[in-house]
Scaffold this active site. Structure first.
Site, PDB file in Angstrom:
ATOM      1  CD  GLU A 135       4.319   1.501  -3.817  1.00  0.00           C
ATOM      2  OE1 GLU A 135       3.806   0.456  -4.236  1.00  0.00           O
ATOM      3  OE2 GLU A 135       3.826   2.628  -4.029  1.00  0.00           O
ATOM      4  CG  ASP A 177      -5.814  -0.610   2.329  1.00  0.00           C
ATOM      5  OD1 ASP A 177      -5.250  -1.429   1.582  1.00  0.00           O
ATOM      6  OD2 ASP A 177      -6.380   0.411   1.911  1.00  0.00           O
ATOM      7  CG  HIS A 197      -1.839   1.143   1.313  1.00  0.00           C
ATOM      8  ND1 HIS A 197      -3.001   1.185   0.578  1.00  0.00           N
ATOM      9  CD2 HIS A 197      -1.780   2.306   2.001  1.00  0.00           C
ATOM     10  CE1 HIS A 197      -3.625   2.334   0.825  1.00  0.00           C
ATOM     11  NE2 HIS A 197      -2.902   3.035   1.676  1.00  0.00           N
TER      12      HIS A 197
HETATM   13  C1  GAR Z   1       1.360   1.058  -6.255  1.00  0.00           C
HETATM   14  O1  GAR Z   1       1.649   2.347  -5.766  1.00  0.00           O
HETATM   15  C2  GAR Z   1       0.714   0.232  -5.167  1.00  0.00           C
HETATM   16  O2  GAR Z   1       1.214   0.491  -3.884  1.00  0.00           O
HETATM   17  C3  GAR Z   1      -0.722   0.675  -5.265  1.00  0.00           C
HETATM   18  O3  GAR Z   1      -0.955   0.766  -6.649  1.00  0.00           O
HETATM   19  C4  GAR Z   1       0.264   1.111  -7.317  1.00  0.00           C
HETATM   20  C5  GAR Z   1       0.488   0.109  -8.425  1.00  0.00           C
HETATM   21  O4  GAR Z   1       1.574   0.476  -9.206  1.00  0.00           O
HETATM   22  N1  GAR Z   1      -1.582  -0.255  -4.615  1.00  0.00           N
HETATM   23  C6  GAR Z   1      -2.640   0.111  -3.891  1.00  0.00           C
HETATM   24  O5  GAR Z   1      -2.991   1.270  -3.758  1.00  0.00           O
HETATM   25  C7  GAR Z   1      -3.408  -1.023  -3.239  1.00  0.00           C
HETATM   26  N2  GAR Z   1      -4.186  -0.533  -2.133  1.00  0.00           N
HETATM   27  P1  GAR Z   1       2.271  -0.579 -10.174  1.00  0.00           P
HETATM   28  O6  GAR Z   1       1.137  -1.226 -10.998  1.00  0.00           O
HETATM   29  O7  GAR Z   1       3.166   0.244 -11.011  1.00  0.00           O
HETATM   30  O8  GAR Z   1       2.988  -1.588  -9.327  1.00  0.00           O
END
Ligand code: GAR
Length: 207
Positions: free
Chosen positions: A180, A151, A110
């Protein structure tokens, strides 16, 4: 035997890519045996195909009921002998029966410091918008196990990111995303190495 992981993603899949890169670099000792996406146009599908990972397009809207959706997903996961489910930007709620069966075997990342700036509807860019609108000075990344509330499951790892006065949601998202990419694999590797124990809400690392 390396832990058998299925990755679920809805969008671009840069977190998925970061995990693939770590595996290739020899830092992450798992097998990605399956990719499941709910959105067939998502770039994450391509990342899976390039790495010879079987892909399945499966969305809740394809099914008449949650039971049917759950049965289908569980059948696929069993068939591929999946041991850990890795959510990498997956924006759909998993059926509760699946979450029960895979208790403490589903991880999510997250882009904020839970329990702040999370919950239903607060995902992706919404998180960064909410952080800036609130005027928070610190945000970050949370990796957690998934339970049946949005979450909410036990926290495995958190990293902080400073919110700058000059940030907008886009610049902040970029810096959080880098963190991340640098941290998700660490949580998964710790699980793969059997170094993590869940005691109630607390996730304890065993050395
Ligand atoms: C990331 O920032 C992830 O943390 C978020 O979506 C994005 C996906 O990016 N996830 C959430 O918000 C889940 N609650 P990506 O497709 O480039 O990995």
């Amino acid at each position: 035997m390396p832990l058998r992981c299925a990755v679920f993603a809805s969008g671009g899949g840069t977190n998925f890519q970061a995990l693939l890169d770590r595996k290739r670099a020899g830092d992450l000792h798992v097998d990605f045996v399956l990719f499941i996406g709910n959105n067939s146009g998502a770039a994450a599908f391509e990342r899976a195909r390039k790495n010879d990972i079987p892909v399945i397009h499966c969305a809740p809207s394809h099914f008449a009921s949650e039971e049917a959706y759950s049965e289908k997903l569980l059948g696929i996961l069993h068939e591929h002998r999946v041991e850990l489910i890795v959510l990498a930007g997956y924006m759909k709620k998993l059926p509760s029966e699946l979450v029960r069966e895979y208790r403490h075997r589903i991880v999510n990342i997250h882009p904020g410091l839970l329990p702040a700036f999370g919950g239903k509807g607060i995902y992706g860019s919404h998180v960064h918008e909410a952080v800036i609108a609130y005027g928070a000075k610190v945000t970050g990344v949370t990796v957690h196990f998934v339970d049946n509330e949005y979450d909410h499951g036990p926290v495995i790892l958190q990293r902080t990111v400073e919110v700058l006065d000059t940030d907008d949601p886009h610049t902040l998202a970029g810096r959080v995303l880098k963190v991340e990419h640098a941290s998700y694999w660490q949580a998964i590797e710790a699980i793969a190495q059997g170094k993590i124990k869940v005691e109630g809400r607390r996730v304890v690392r065993m050395e």
